[in-house]
Design a protein around this motif. Structure first.
Motif, PDB file in Angstrom:
ATOM      1  N   UNK A 447       3.823  -8.075  -6.340  1.00 39.35           N
ATOM      2  CA  UNK A 447       4.457  -7.226  -5.327  1.00 39.35           C
ATOM      3  C   UNK A 447       3.518  -7.138  -4.135  1.00 39.35           C
ATOM      4  N   UNK A 448       4.041  -7.400  -2.970  1.00 35.02           N
ATOM      5  CA  UNK A 448       3.201  -7.449  -1.782  1.00 35.02           C
ATOM      6  C   UNK A 448       2.659  -6.069  -1.439  1.00 35.02           C
ATOM      7  N   UNK A 449       1.488  -6.071  -0.797  1.00 36.61           N
ATOM      8  CA  UNK A 449       0.885  -4.826  -0.360  1.00 36.61           C
ATOM      9  C   UNK A 449       1.724  -4.105   0.682  1.00 36.61           C
ATOM     10  N   UNK A 450       2.481  -4.873   1.473  1.00 38.77           N
ATOM     11  CA  UNK A 450       3.361  -4.255   2.468  1.00 38.77           C
ATOM     12  C   UNK A 450       4.427  -3.409   1.772  1.00 38.77           C
ATOM     13  N   UNK A 451       4.996  -3.940   0.684  1.00 34.90           N
ATOM     14  CA  UNK A 451       6.030  -3.202  -0.057  1.00 34.90           C
ATOM     15  C   UNK A 451       5.431  -1.959  -0.697  1.00 34.90           C
ATOM     16  N   UNK A 452       4.251  -2.097  -1.302  1.00 34.81           N
ATOM     17  CA  UNK A 452       3.589  -0.940  -1.910  1.00 34.81           C
ATOM     18  C   UNK A 452       3.267   0.107  -0.849  1.00 34.81           C
ATOM     19  N   UNK A 453       2.724  -0.336   0.289  1.00 30.34           N
ATOM     20  CA  UNK A 453       2.402   0.603   1.359  1.00 30.34           C
ATOM     21  C   UNK A 453       3.626   1.298   1.910  1.00 30.34           C
ATOM     22  N   UNK A 454       4.709   0.547   2.100  1.00 26.35           N
ATOM     23  CA  UNK A 454       5.945   1.144   2.597  1.00 26.35           C
ATOM     24  C   UNK A 454       6.487   2.164   1.606  1.00 26.35           C
ATOM     25  N   UNK A 455       6.445   1.833   0.310  1.00 27.96           N
ATOM     26  CA  UNK A 455       6.931   2.761  -0.702  1.00 27.96           C
ATOM     27  C   UNK A 455       6.123   4.037  -0.752  1.00 27.96           C
ATOM     28  N   UNK A 456       4.789   3.919  -0.703  1.00 23.56           N
ATOM     29  CA  UNK A 456       3.947   5.108  -0.702  1.00 23.56           C
ATOM     30  C   UNK A 456       4.147   5.932   0.572  1.00 23.56           C
ATOM     31  N   UNK A 457       4.364   5.250   1.679  1.00 23.02           N
ATOM     32  CA  UNK A 457       4.596   5.962   2.941  1.00 23.02           C
ATOM     33  C   UNK A 457       5.877   6.788   2.869  1.00 23.02           C
ATOM     34  N   UNK A 458       6.946   6.200   2.309  1.00 30.54           N
ATOM     35  CA  UNK A 458       8.243   6.881   2.259  1.00 30.54           C
ATOM     36  C   UNK A 458       8.297   7.979   1.204  1.00 30.54           C
ATOM     37  N   UNK A 459       7.498   7.828   0.144  1.00 25.37           N
ATOM     38  CA  UNK A 459       7.588   8.797  -0.955  1.00 25.37           C
ATOM     39  C   UNK A 459       6.467   9.824  -0.906  1.00 25.37           C
ATOM     40  N   UNK A 460       5.206   9.388  -1.073  1.00 24.39           N
ATOM     41  CA  UNK A 460       4.107  10.337  -1.196  1.00 24.39           C
ATOM     42  C   UNK A 460       3.641  10.878   0.148  1.00 24.39           C
ATOM     43  N   UNK A 461       3.548  10.027   1.163  1.00 26.01           N
ATOM     44  CA  UNK A 461       3.035  10.486   2.452  1.00 26.01           C
ATOM     45  C   UNK A 461       4.073  11.343   3.174  1.00 26.01           C
ATOM     46  N   UNK A 462       5.311  10.837   3.284  1.00 27.95           N
ATOM     47  CA  UNK A 462       6.375  11.624   3.908  1.00 27.95           C
ATOM     48  C   UNK A 462       6.819  12.776   3.007  1.00 27.95           C
ATOM     49  N   UNK A 463       6.550  12.631   1.705  1.00 29.94           N
ATOM     50  CA  UNK A 463       6.885  13.692   0.767  1.00 29.94           C
ATOM     51  C   UNK A 463       8.108  13.376  -0.059  1.00 29.94           C
ATOM     52  N   UNK A 464       8.089  13.849  -1.296  1.00 34.69           N
ATOM     53  CA  UNK A 464       9.225  13.678  -2.198  1.00 34.69           C
ATOM     54  C   UNK A 464       9.443  14.979  -2.961  1.00 34.69           C
TER      55      UNK A 464
END
Length: 610
Positions: A447-464
């Motif tokens: 899994x590319x780092x871009x996908x991991x970074x985007x996922x963490x940005x949308x979930x943990x950083x922006x909040x879930x």
């Protein structure tokens, strides 16, 4: 009396302690899975879900829209197009035939990965032949160095290639001096393939060398005694034993180059964009739905390739034996060696290896102290100091980048080492489904780092929101989590083979003496594989220091940029014009920090091992 009471208390606590030790490994596995669910599967899954869910319902329309777009799939887009949209319906589509063959974005990504894999194999195989068939001073050191390019920060390697192969770089300067003329390699497919070979050819060399050294000399001698020529003996005896390792190296190289990002971004840009670069561009333009669709298709392809890699790697391990290794010939045995075609070919290969492997890093260091007129200068390092004391908003300062990289690397070690050890234990236990379980637990490789970074940005950083509560993570925390996800599979790749190579009777003896499974692991097995643990720690730290893919997304808008991100910003700083000097200075600092960190971990680990 007090001593008797103390002994009684310890006796009562002993069954509790043993029960806790028996539950520790299962609990560790559960905790590892929980961490991976939170920091990997859930964030990545949230990105992938966007590709198949629209308006709260499941749909394949986004995937079909990408697959039927000639920009993405080229000629293959006709296979997914709606026949009703073609004049004459399906019959008209069949009569018209396929459109002119074009690669499309996915086709070009696979094409450059294929070329990079071929180049890596062609550049790596002579090195394997040299290390496995010849004896010379420094052979072991050279073999150890084969893994160094693989852990160098990719954005730094890109700067090295820009410095080496630029219009005024050392290569063109040498060609002009020889009267050949300049080579314009920058921002071409050739330079991307060559940079990928810099990374992956040493991996091919290392894996094939290991396989070549396990070839049983007695089988080769038997073939020769039955009348086989040296070439026939190589084809019928040696080559079949090299093919599994060669195939695993090729598969792994293809996966890495298929998902390559910083190399293509710096050396090709959008004109030679791969899926990964275009995915990053879509994220920057906030086209998150299209980015999620691309991520889903790319992840599906890379996961399949990674599973094939694990299957062939397992076959390679099973194929190993306890035969007598082939004798190595002296590389230098007098003047006669100069008349040997094999040795002359290896001499030419050595010169090529110096250009490809040593040239870019040496050129970067040289460019960092060379002024526009060709003289010695420290102006670029002075520029970094000016940046450090500048008070302008948005200034990229070098010192915070260095400190952040080291702190994030330390945090990565604390997470990646225990996760990697737990996954290694699962991988070496064997049994039905262990290979599939290992594939799932090492999925971050695919899994590319871009996908991991985007996922963490949308979930943990922006909040879930979970259980009615809102959870968020700061940028630095998300970066450490992303780095740990990228690093722990490499800990596993170092520790798992070492654990698997131990005599199982050692752990059984400890268990028979009353030790729990955890105690046998901590007191017997891990001390015996201390060198592999140290290597895994060095890999984890180096990968964290050089990680760029996820960091470039998670460091946006926060004061948590690392050295690779700062380096990329210096490359893209329009105010500097075409001058690459500040980037080479920052790249040299990154090279020094990476090398020093590797050395410190190796020294500390060596003392702990003794």
């Amino acid at each position: 009396m007090g001593r008797r009471v103390g002994q009684t208390d310890r006796g009562r606590l002993r069954p509790i302690r043993r029960a806790a030790e028996r539950l520790a490994l299962p609990a560790g596995l559960v905790l590892t899975l929980a961490v991976l669910v939170v920091v990997f599967y859930y964030p990545v899954g949230s990105v992938l879900v966007e590709a198949v869910v629209r308006g709260g319902r499941l749909t394949a329309e986004p995937l079909l829209a990408v697959l039927s777009d000639p920009f993405y799939t080229g000629a293959a887009s006709s296979l997914f197009a709606d026949p009703a949209s073609v004049p004459g319906g399906l019959a008209g589509w069949l009569r018209a035939g396929l459109p002119p063959v074009t690669f499309g974005l996915f086709g070009f990504t696979a094409y450059q990965a294929l070329l990079s894999t071929v180049a890596s194999v062609l550049l790596g195989l002579p090195g394997a032949y040299l290390l496995s068939r010849f004896e010379f001073r420094g052979r072991r050191t050279l073999r150890s160095l084969t893994i160094v390019p693989f852990v160098l920060p990719s954005i730094m390697v890109a700067v090295g290639f820009l410095a080496m192969f630029g219009r005024n770089g050392p290569l063109n300067a040498a060609l002009v001096a020889l009267g050949v003329g300049r080579l314009d390699l920058l921002f071409t497919l050739e330079i991307i393939v060559l940079a990928h070979a810099f990374y992956n050819a040493p991996l091919v060399t290392r894996l094939v060398t290991a396989a070549w050294e396990t070839v049983d000399a007695r089988r080769v001698e038997t073939a020769r005694a039955m009348g086989a020529t040296p070439l026939r003996a190589f084809r019928d005896v040696v080559l079949p034993q090299l093919l599994p390792s060669l195939l695993t190296a090729a598969l792994l190289t293809f996966v890495f180059t298929f998902m390559s990002f910083p190399i293509v971004l710096a050396l090709g840009g959008l004109r030679l964009a791969t899926v990964e670069v275009w995915l990053f561009a879509r994220v920057q333009e906030l086209e998150l739905g299209e980015a999620a669709t691309l991520a889903t298709l790319e992840t599906a392809a890379s996961l399949a390739l990674t599973y094939l890699y694990l299957r062939y790697e397992a076959r390679q391990v099973r194929a190993g034996g306890d035969g007598v290794p082939l004798d190595r010939r002296p590389l230098f045995d007098g003047v006669g060696a100069l008349r040997d075609p094999a040795r002359l070919g290896l001499l030419a290969y050595g010169l090529l290896a110096l250009v490809v492997f040593v040239g870019p890093m040496a050129s970067m260091v040289l460019a960092s102290v060379t002024g526009p007129g060709g003289g010695f200068t420290l102006e670029y390092y002075r520029f970094l100091l000016v940046q450090q004391v500048a008070e302008t908003a948005g200034t990229t300062r070098p010192l915070p980048a260095i400190v952040n990289s080291i702190l994030f690397g330390a945090g990565t070690l604390l997470l990646a080492l225990p996760i990697g050890v737990v996954v290694s234990v699962v991988a070496t236990r064997g049994g039905r489904g262990s290979r599939l379980g290992e594939a799932l637990l090492t999925a971050p490789l695919a899994v590319s780092g871009i996908v991991v970074g985007l996922g963490l940005l949308q979930t943990l950083v922006f909040g879930t929101t979970l259980f009615g509560r809102r959870f968020t993570a700061t940028g630095p925390v998300a970066i450490v989590l992303a780095h740990a996800v990228a690093a722990y599979p490499f800990v596993t790749r170092n520790v798992a083979p070492a654990l698997g190579g131990l005599d199982p009777r050692l752990a059984d003896a400890a268990r028979s003496l009353g030790a729990t499974r955890l105690r046998a692991l901590l007191d017997v097995e891990l001390p015996l594989v201390a060198a592999a643990l140290v290597a895994g720690a060095a890999f984890a730290f180096a990968i964290s220091v050089g990680e760029f893919d996820s960091t470039v997304l998670l460091a946006e808008g926060v004061d948590s940029y690392t050295m690779p991100v700062a380096l990329e910003r210096y490359i893209g700083n329009r105010s500097l014009g075409p001058n690459l000097g500040p980037a080479t200075a920052m790249g040299t600092v990154l090279l020094a920090v990476t090398a020093a960190s590797f050395l410190v971990i190796d020294r500390v680990g060596g003392r702990w091992e003794r």
